[in-house]
Write a protein that holds these residues in place. Structure first.
Motif, PDB file in Angstrom:
ATOM      1  N   PHE A 119       1.226  -1.329   0.271  1.00 18.16           N
ATOM      2  CA  PHE A 119       0.136   0.401   0.017  1.00 18.16           C
ATOM      3  C   PHE A 119       0.942   1.087  -0.067  1.00 18.16           C
ATOM      4  O   PHE A 119       0.338   2.595  -0.697  1.00 18.16           O
ATOM      5  N   MET A 120       2.363   1.301   0.532  1.00 21.09           N
ATOM      6  CA  MET A 120       2.854   2.594   0.534  1.00 21.09           C
ATOM      7  C   MET A 120       3.587   3.073  -0.672  1.00 21.09           C
ATOM      8  O   MET A 120       3.782   3.392  -1.177  1.00 21.09           O
ATOM      9  N   ARG A 124       3.804   5.963  -5.040  1.00 17.48           N
ATOM     10  CA  ARG A 124       5.161   6.029  -6.247  1.00 17.48           C
ATOM     11  C   ARG A 124       4.383   5.937  -7.225  1.00 17.48           C
ATOM     12  O   ARG A 124       4.778   6.148  -8.700  1.00 17.48           O
ATOM     13  N   ALA A 125       3.135   4.906  -7.263  1.00 13.76           N
ATOM     14  CA  ALA A 125       2.117   4.847  -8.530  1.00 13.76           C
ATOM     15  C   ALA A 125       1.560   5.707  -9.208  1.00 13.76           C
ATOM     16  O   ALA A 125       1.221   5.647 -10.263  1.00 13.76           O
ATOM     17  N   VAL A 130      -1.562  13.637 -10.028  1.00 14.01           N
ATOM     18  CA  VAL A 130      -2.757  13.092  -9.103  1.00 14.01           C
ATOM     19  C   VAL A 130      -2.483  14.013  -7.249  1.00 14.01           C
ATOM     20  O   VAL A 130      -3.377  14.197  -6.533  1.00 14.01           O
ATOM     21  N   LEU A 131      -1.650  13.892  -7.106  1.00 16.36           N
ATOM     22  CA  LEU A 131      -1.130  14.578  -5.668  1.00 16.36           C
ATOM     23  C   LEU A 131      -0.945  15.707  -5.474  1.00 16.36           C
ATOM     24  O   LEU A 131      -1.422  16.467  -5.038  1.00 16.36           O
ATOM     25  N   SER A 132       0.075  16.004  -6.823  1.00 13.45           N
ATOM     26  CA  SER A 132      -0.242  17.708  -6.337  1.00 13.45           C
ATOM     27  C   SER A 132      -1.245  18.173  -6.938  1.00 13.45           C
ATOM     28  O   SER A 132      -1.293  19.981  -5.371  1.00 13.45           O
ATOM     29  N   PRO A 161       7.743   6.387   0.966  1.00 15.87           N
ATOM     30  CA  PRO A 161       7.667   4.768   0.432  1.00 15.87           C
ATOM     31  C   PRO A 161       9.394   4.271   0.285  1.00 15.87           C
ATOM     32  O   PRO A 161       8.843   3.113   1.110  1.00 15.87           O
ATOM     33  N   THR A 162      10.128   4.753  -0.295  1.00 12.33           N
ATOM     34  CA  THR A 162      11.246   4.306  -0.299  1.00 12.33           C
ATOM     35  C   THR A 162      12.489   4.158   0.620  1.00 12.33           C
ATOM     36  O   THR A 162      13.414   3.554   1.472  1.00 12.33           O
TER      37      THR A 162
END
Length: 280
Positions: A119-120, A124-125, A130-132, A161-162
């Motif tokens: 899920f984390m 990144r996917a 979409v996030l910004s 996540p990384t």
């Protein structure tokens, strides 16, 4: 007594395999370094050499005027400071939150652990737009839009996540016997982690910080969406490409890769620690 002839075929195959691996590494290295070398040579070329056609591989004249024109351009120095601040803040915040999460993944077994790790990676996917865009609306309502703090939050979201997964792999490599021995000698779980586990994992965490800093430094689209007057250097270069002269473009490309290369060079000895080796 006549000894049988030694079969040298396996040795020759092993030697050719080693040569093939070395050649492949050299080809990949040249492929990755060639654009950087070309950008660097162009950035130190004189303005007259930039106008030559056909342009030679080695510039006919070298000058600092191209870099000086970029440095003296409006907004370059503030944007450079914003990028450095955002990168350092992102590294600190990612390690502050991600390292304990990685420790929990490495030391504890709980229901849904694998699902949580997958899920984390969804952060990144998703495309950065979409996030910004939703984050820009959130930052506007919170009053932190167009600030280094907003860029830091966005880059931390991308780097988390990384950082968590690399930290988990680093903590797995630290023997649990060492931590248990510390607890036998009177340390609490928190003290054992702080005094024993985290110092042993420090080189691996430094490797995680390399990825985080480079990600923050190179990220451009999100920073361009959530900033206007306090842009990072990549966002500033992107916004200026339309009307910028050729010298600004080449020098800007060189300025974007140089700090990341310096940071990696300084931290290179820790870079492969997570795979159990160390560069000296």
């Amino acid at each position: 007594m006549i000894l049988p002839e030694i079969d040298r075929a396996p040795l020759r195959r092993r030697r050719w395999r080693a040569i093939g691996v070395q050649v492949a590494c050299i080809v990949i290295t040249v492929f990755m370094l060639l654009p950087m070398v070309l950008i660097g040579l162009t950035a130190v070329s004189s303005p007259a050499a930039l106008l030559e056609f056909p342009r030679p591989f080695i510039p006919s004249g070298f000058s600092a005027d191209t870099l000086l024109a970029f440095v003296q351009a409006t907004g370059t120095i503030p944007a450079l400071g914003n990028s450095l601040l955002a990168g350092v803040y992102t590294v600190l915040l990612s390690l502050l939150v991600g390292a304990p999460a990685g420790y929990a993944l490495a030391r504890y077994a709980f229901r849904g652990k694998d699902t949580y790790q997958v899920f984390m990676l969804l952060a990144r996917a998703l495309p950065i737009v979409v996030l910004s865009v939703p984050l820009a609306t959130l930052f506007l309502n919170a009053g932190v839009y167009d600030t280094v703090f907003a860029v830091t939050l966005l880059h931390t979201t991308l780097a988390m996540p990384t950082t968590v997964l690399i930290s988990a792999s680093v903590f797995v490599s630290v023997p649990t016997d060492v931590e248990e021995a510390a607890r036998v000698f009177g340390c609490s779980r928190f003290e054992a982690a702080r005094r024993v586990v985290f110092p042993l994992a420090a080189p691996g965490l430094a490797a995680a910080s390399i990825f985080t800093f480079v990600l923050s430094w190179n990220e451009i689209l999100g920073a361009a969406v959530i900033t206007l007057g306090h842009r990072t250097l990549p966002a500033q270069v992107l916004a200026s490409l339309g009307e910028a002269p050729q010298t600004y473009r080449f020098a800007g490309g060189f300025a974007l890769i140089l700090p990341a290369l310096v940071f990696i060079f300084v931290m290179r000895r820790y870079l492969v620690n997570m795979w159990g080796t160390t560069l000296r």
